[in-house]
Design a protein around this motif. Structure first.
Motif, mmCIF file in Angstrom:
data_model
loop_
_atom_site.group_PDB
_atom_site.id
_atom_site.type_symbol
_atom_site.label_atom_id
_atom_site.label_comp_id
_atom_site.label_asym_id
_atom_site.label_seq_id
_atom_site.Cartn_x
_atom_site.Cartn_y
_atom_site.Cartn_z
ATOM 1 N N SER A 40 0.820 -1.212 0.000
ATOM 2 C CA SER A 40 0.000 0.000 0.000
ATOM 3 C C SER A 40 0.855 1.264 0.000
ATOM 4 C CB SER A 40 -0.945 0.013 1.201
ATOM 5 O OG SER A 40 -0.228 0.021 2.427
ATOM 6 N N GLU A 41 1.979 1.233 0.684
ATOM 7 C CA GLU A 41 2.820 2.422 0.774
ATOM 8 C C GLU A 41 3.626 2.651 -0.502
ATOM 9 O OE1 GLU A 41 4.984 1.666 4.355
ATOM 10 O OE2 GLU A 41 3.201 1.941 5.603
ATOM 11 N N GLN A 42 3.947 1.575 -1.231
ATOM 12 C CA GLN A 42 4.711 1.704 -2.474
ATOM 13 C C GLN A 42 3.814 1.800 -3.701
ATOM 14 O OE1 GLN A 42 5.350 -1.112 -0.453
ATOM 15 N NE2 GLN A 42 7.128 -0.336 0.626
ATOM 16 N N GLY A 43 2.517 1.473 -3.530
ATOM 17 C CA GLY A 43 1.608 1.491 -4.668
ATOM 18 C C GLY A 43 1.841 0.350 -5.634
ATOM 19 N N THR A 44 2.429 -0.755 -5.156
ATOM 20 C CA THR A 44 2.674 -1.918 -6.006
ATOM 21 C C THR A 44 1.662 -3.017 -5.691
ATOM 22 O OG1 THR A 44 4.253 -2.785 -4.388
ATOM 23 C CG2 THR A 44 5.147 -1.440 -6.177
ATOM 24 N N ASP A 45 1.585 -4.031 -6.547
ATOM 25 C CA ASP A 45 0.736 -5.207 -6.338
ATOM 26 C C ASP A 45 -0.688 -4.816 -5.958
ATOM 27 O OD1 ASP A 45 0.278 -7.936 -6.400
ATOM 28 O OD2 ASP A 45 0.776 -8.207 -4.288
ATOM 29 N N SER A 46 -1.242 -3.838 -6.676
ATOM 30 C CA SER A 46 -2.600 -3.320 -6.456
ATOM 31 C C SER A 46 -2.785 -2.710 -5.074
ATOM 32 C CB SER A 46 -3.656 -4.402 -6.694
ATOM 33 O OG SER A 46 -3.584 -4.892 -8.004
#
Length: 151
Positions: A40-46
């Motif tokens: 969530s913090e990196q905006g990866t893997d949805s």
């Protein structure tokens, strides 16, 4: 035990899992980590955060599997479908989606297109739904409450 979490404001889920896992460890509820990924913090893997581990109930040493998933609000219905439906219902929904030109997973319902060589590939943007029922209705699958999905 599978637990899925979101927050209705669409933002407060970010960074929640790390704090929650630390709290559960401080209580000696979580005993062993198997997988711990923060997206969530990196905006990866949805933006889905994941914790898989082993926990114990108070006063006991026997370990039990626990899975915690934190979803952004906009894809939460897909997480609910994936984690509350049994494998038969999930498989039927995925096959139905594919027959209608889509790919369904725990992060969305994606239009499928044909790539080179005629192979089907998924688009990168999911259709948007506010509830599991909307997804079931869109696919033309009879609505089943989570408790009714163990068929």
């Amino acid at each position: 035990m599978d637990i899925i979490i979101t927050h209705p404001d669409g933002k407060s889920h970010i960074g929640f899992l790390s704090k929650y896992v630390n709290h559960l460890k401080d209580m000696n509820f979580l005993r062993e980590d198997l997988v711990f990924s923060i997206h969530s913090e990196q905006g990866t893997d949805s933006g889905v955060d994941t914790y898989f581990g082993l926990c114990t109930y108070p006063g006991r040493e026997l370990r039990h599997r626990i899975d915690l998933k934190v979803y952004p609000k906009d894809i939460y219905p897909f997480g609910l479908i994936h984690w509350t439906g049994n494998d038969v219902v999930n498989r039927r929904l995925r096959i139905l989606a594919e027959s209608k030109g889509f790919r369904l997973d725990d992060t969305g319902l994606f239009p499928a297109t044909h790539g080179s060589g005629g192979k089907r590939v998924s688009g990168s943007t999911s259709l948007k739904f506010n509830s599991e029922k909307e997804v079931f209705d869109f696919l033309g699958f009879p609505w089943l409450e989570p408790r009714e999905r163990n068929i």
